[in-house]
Design an enzyme around this catalytic site. Sequence first.
Site, PDB file in Angstrom:
ATOM      1  CB  ALA A  63       3.811  96.342 -96.791  1.00  0.00           C
ATOM      2  N   GLY A 102       2.816  96.813-101.946  1.00  0.00           N
ATOM      3  CA  GLY A 102       2.151  98.217-101.502  1.00  0.00           C
ATOM      4  C   GLY A 102       3.052  99.175-102.440  1.00  0.00           C
ATOM      5  CD  GLU A 105      -1.399  97.470-102.848  1.00  0.00           C
ATOM      6  OE1 GLU A 105      -0.565  96.848-102.089  1.00  0.00           O
ATOM      7  OE2 GLU A 105      -2.751  97.392-102.858  1.00  0.00           O
ATOM      8  CD  GLU A 125       0.841  92.906-102.584  1.00  0.00           C
ATOM      9  OE1 GLU A 125       0.774  92.526-103.591  1.00  0.00           O
ATOM     10  OE2 GLU A 125       0.690  94.119-102.261  1.00  0.00           O
TER      11      GLU A 125
HETATM   12  N1  CAA Z   1       9.778  93.928 -95.873  1.00  0.00           N
HETATM   13  C1  CAA Z   1      10.878  93.894 -94.987  1.00  0.00           C
HETATM   14  N2  CAA Z   1      11.922  93.458 -95.353  1.00  0.00           N
HETATM   15  C2  CAA Z   1      12.289  93.436 -96.582  1.00  0.00           C
HETATM   16  C3  CAA Z   1      11.309  93.558 -97.641  1.00  0.00           C
HETATM   17  C4  CAA Z   1      10.038  93.765 -97.147  1.00  0.00           C
HETATM   18  N3  CAA Z   1       9.020  94.007 -98.114  1.00  0.00           N
HETATM   19  N4  CAA Z   1      11.719  92.863 -98.724  1.00  0.00           N
HETATM   20  C5  CAA Z   1      13.077  92.541 -98.482  1.00  0.00           C
HETATM   21  N5  CAA Z   1      13.187  92.797 -97.176  1.00  0.00           N
HETATM   22  C6  CAA Z   1      14.398  92.442 -96.841  1.00  0.00           C
HETATM   23  C7  CAA Z   1      15.110  91.117 -97.005  1.00  0.00           C
HETATM   24  O1  CAA Z   1      14.499  90.225 -95.855  1.00  0.00           O
HETATM   25  C8  CAA Z   1      16.622  91.047 -96.740  1.00  0.00           C
HETATM   26  O2  CAA Z   1      17.004  91.409 -95.611  1.00  0.00           O
HETATM   27  P1  CAA Z   1      18.199  90.830 -94.967  1.00  0.00           P
HETATM   28  O3  CAA Z   1      19.252  91.084 -95.790  1.00  0.00           O
HETATM   29  O4  CAA Z   1      18.148  91.073 -93.513  1.00  0.00           O
HETATM   30  O5  CAA Z   1      18.166  89.332 -95.257  1.00  0.00           O
HETATM   31  C9  CAA Z   1      16.898  92.440 -97.347  1.00  0.00           C
HETATM   32  O6  CAA Z   1      15.601  93.355 -97.339  1.00  0.00           O
HETATM   33  C10 CAA Z   1      17.245  92.416 -98.926  1.00  0.00           C
HETATM   34  O7  CAA Z   1      16.297  91.473 -99.606  1.00  0.00           O
HETATM   35  P2  CAA Z   1      16.681  90.561-100.657  1.00  0.00           P
HETATM   36  O8  CAA Z   1      17.816  89.721 -99.940  1.00  0.00           O
HETATM   37  O9  CAA Z   1      15.511  89.679-100.959  1.00  0.00           O
HETATM   38  O10 CAA Z   1      17.285  91.268-102.046  1.00  0.00           O
HETATM   39  P3  CAA Z   1      17.109  91.017-103.494  1.00  0.00           P
HETATM   40  O11 CAA Z   1      17.792  92.324-104.163  1.00  0.00           O
HETATM   41  O12 CAA Z   1      17.504  89.667-103.815  1.00  0.00           O
HETATM   42  O13 CAA Z   1      15.546  91.187-103.991  1.00  0.00           O
HETATM   43  C11 CAA Z   1      13.394  92.020-103.647  1.00  0.00           C
HETATM   44  C12 CAA Z   1      15.081  92.418-103.535  1.00  0.00           C
HETATM   45  C13 CAA Z   1      12.881  91.419-104.899  1.00  0.00           C
HETATM   46  C14 CAA Z   1      12.663  93.347-103.281  1.00  0.00           C
HETATM   47  C15 CAA Z   1      12.839  91.011-102.687  1.00  0.00           C
HETATM   48  O14 CAA Z   1      13.431  91.326-101.445  1.00  0.00           O
HETATM   49  C16 CAA Z   1      11.248  90.780-102.651  1.00  0.00           C
HETATM   50  O15 CAA Z   1      10.899  90.048-103.450  1.00  0.00           O
HETATM   51  N6  CAA Z   1      10.857  91.460-101.375  1.00  0.00           N
HETATM   52  C17 CAA Z   1       9.451  91.012-100.906  1.00  0.00           C
HETATM   53  C18 CAA Z   1       8.629  91.998-102.192  1.00  0.00           C
HETATM   54  C19 CAA Z   1       7.175  91.524-101.851  1.00  0.00           C
HETATM   55  O16 CAA Z   1       6.500  90.719-101.370  1.00  0.00           O
HETATM   56  N7  CAA Z   1       6.502  92.927-101.582  1.00  0.00           N
HETATM   57  C20 CAA Z   1       5.068  92.945-101.206  1.00  0.00           C
HETATM   58  C21 CAA Z   1       5.045  92.998 -99.548  1.00  0.00           C
HETATM   59  S1  CAA Z   1       3.575  92.645 -98.773  1.00  0.00           S
HETATM   60  C22 CAA Z   1       2.663  94.185 -99.088  1.00  0.00           C
HETATM   61  O17 CAA Z   1       2.867  95.138 -99.768  1.00  0.00           O
HETATM   62  C23 CAA Z   1       1.203  94.315 -98.416  1.00  0.00           C
HETATM   63  C24 CAA Z   1       0.306  95.436 -99.103  1.00  0.00           C
HETATM   64  O18 CAA Z   1      -0.416  95.356-100.007  1.00  0.00           O
HETATM   65  C25 CAA Z   1       0.362  96.479 -98.118  1.00  0.00           C
END
Ligand code: CAA
Length: 707
Positions: A63, A102, A105, A125
């Site tokens: 998400a 998400g 999912e 999450e």
């Molecule tokens: N939403 C918004 N922004 C996100 C994001 C997300 N899910 N994931 C990453 N970003 C952004 C980061 O903040 C970063 O932004 P900036 O460049 O402005 O700092 C950019 O994307 C790149 O991210 P990283 O620097 O972290 O890049 P990476 O290659 O080191 O890692 C990644 C990539 C493994 C995807 C890591 O970003 C990550 O773990 N992201 C979160 C994943 C997560 O927790 N997903 C679950 C979301 S909650 C959900 O999905 C709820 C639901 O059930 C509906």
Amino acid sequence: MSSPVSYSHDGAIAVITVDNPPVNALSQAVRQGLSTAITRFEGDRKAKAAVIVGAGRTFFAGADIKEFGKPIAAPGLPGVVNEIEACSKPVVAALHGTALGGGFEVALGCHYRVAVSSAKVGLPEVNLGILPGAGGTQRAPRIAGVEAAADLITSGRHIGAGEAFELGLIDEVSNETDPTVAGVVFAGLIIGNDMGRRPTRDMNAKLEDARADKELFTRLRAAARKKARGQLSPLVCIDAIEAAVTSRDFDAGLRKERKLFDKLMASDQREALIHAFFGERAVGKVPELAKGKAREVNKIGVIGGGTMGSGITIALLNAGYQVTMVERDDAAIAAGRSRVEATLEGGVARGKMSGEQRDRMLADQFHGTTSMNALATVDLVIEAVFESMDVKKDVFGQLDKICKPGCVLASNTSYLNVNEIAAMTRRPEDVIGMHFFSPANIMRLLEIVVAEKSHPDVVATAFAVARKANKVGIRSGVCDGFIGNRVMGKYLRVSQMLVEDGATPYEVDEAVVGFGYPMGPFSMSDLAGLDIGWATRKRKAATRDPRERYASDWIDRICEQGHYGQKTGRGIYNYPEGARKGEHDPDTLRIIDNVRGEKNITARKFSADQIIERYMAAMINEGAKVLQEGIALRPVDIDMVQLFGYGHPRWRGGPMKYADMQGLNSILASIRKFETEDDWFWKPAQLLVDLVDRGENFDSLNKREIS
Ligand code: CAA
Ligand code: NAI
């Protein structure tokens, strides 16, 4: 604005591509685009199957976290996933990069999943204080079984395509590297073999297995409780998974999942954990990076092979650097080398690396010597010799003569003035502090101490090395103890005052552990060695401000008996026969009583809440001073220092976030109350007073542009 979701054909296969850089987060536009694409596919008579794929570096990473905490615009993700699952023709998810939260999912709602071999999947999450709220807690157990799904969901770990295949979460690991090709080939097989759709919601066999195991959820809850330590989300995740097993039907389970999701979404822990997620990334954005360029670093010299030098060496070896360790004499370099070997050996025993990898690392990357001249060709030197200005000045004087031009000269000093150290060289612009934390191969914090003359290229180089070594680099200015140890000094002091005034050290530790820290300040002091603080207090005695209350007499007396903590078997706690967990020591309590008697202090009772009120107020007040002096760039930098270096519970977000959530008014009111007892220690930071006057909070400072 054009949609981030495109729809094309590859023969009889519809290809739905999402292009929302950088990580294809499922923003409103993506959700809308997916929904529209599925409707189009439904009516598309030419298309017999569809593939959903992410453009760029990854499938959807989840998400859009930036939308959290605000009303979520329609369509919601759970509904979109249901639409995909309900589609009358087969839909395949083609995964690459990181299919997370998400994003995964969505894949679980597709009828089939294929992944390139480098793909990773996960439901992280829980680490954001929420649960997989788009059907993940209902679909993952149906596919992988309750136990495996609970492990994945409560740990939030990312797993490789191979493990996901073994768990049944993906159907095929493709040999293709392009996910679109992998998806189209797989969809072709589905059409060719007339495999049809396969909605996850209809899979019930694994739930039957779980229903037969009456103790299952008791076991899962006990395991989650042990790991969670105060964190809410792991246990609520289990409640949601249980709903998959106990609900009348899939939709009832989904409704329960949504209710629990909303509860977590509204929690302080969610707010704090998301602050930590963005904070971890925000601290890497410092003004020097816009002005400077990282120098190339391949070879690194580490001076000193003691506790820190050996830990730093291991961290750098693991990151792939060539490391030359320099020690004073043959015995010291042998000891340094054997510290490195012993830690690597531990890694082999725990299955982190093979014996062969360790041997190769030592043979090809590590070089031990007693000659400083060996540092003539390195790109960066990290000095980790004794904490003495004279010794450090001597070392930097030598480095100035030996190292090649452009070599970055860093000190791992904990407290000393990096400007003074830099002044020993003719190239102060190349000098910087790189303050690692013990054990340096494990702790993720690296304070990057920018001295007056440090060149932006040198700052950029330190941040680049931090990133490569998997550290969280945080910028600090020069002051006694930098951000972390300076703030720690205050809450250690307040802990000692609490004891003099009536609490036992064990009550203080219990309150702090109850708050969520892994360890209290006194167990920590015993672990680090009481002699270190004792020596510092003696050294600073002559210059101590007469207004400062000295509350360390009772620890000094423990030290006078030769009891320095764990390493001597006794300290504030007792460690019989080398025990790692200390027992309460009646002698410590007797010493404290005596000191109170001599100082005419009548012991008061402090509740755990009162202890935490003082502990956190001391931390926040000093944090505000560190900010107003420009030592820390932003409040979030102080939060991340606490999280990554001092064990502050991530789900509380850090002291400055905690202050915002408590309300700065109430923090200032506590400090003013304590000020009536000790107006020197508890003088409120001007910044805190100003923020309260203006009705602002620390977070308002996080949002400022940094220049
Ligand atoms: N939403 C918004 N922004 C996100 C994001 C997300 N899910 N994931 C990453 N970003 C952004 C980061 O903040 C970063 O932004 P900036 O460049 O402005 O700092 C950019 O994307 C790149 O991210 P990283 O620097 O972290 O890049 P990476 O290659 O080191 O890692 C990644 C990539 C493994 C995807 C890591 O970003 C990550 O773990 N992201 C979160 C994943 C997560 O927790 N997903 C679950 C979301 S909650 C959900 O999905 C709820 C639901 O059930 C509906
Ligand atoms: P230590 O005493 O374990 O190791 C210091 C090593 O430096 C010794 O092995 C010594 O032989 C060597 N040494 C001294 N002078 C030398 C010289 N001129 N040339 C080559 N080697 C020399 O000390 P520790 O704990 O590793 O601390 C080192 C530095 O790291 C200090 O500045 C300390 O403040 C800092 N630090 C320590 C932390 C800790 O928890 N121990 C945490 C963070 C920083």
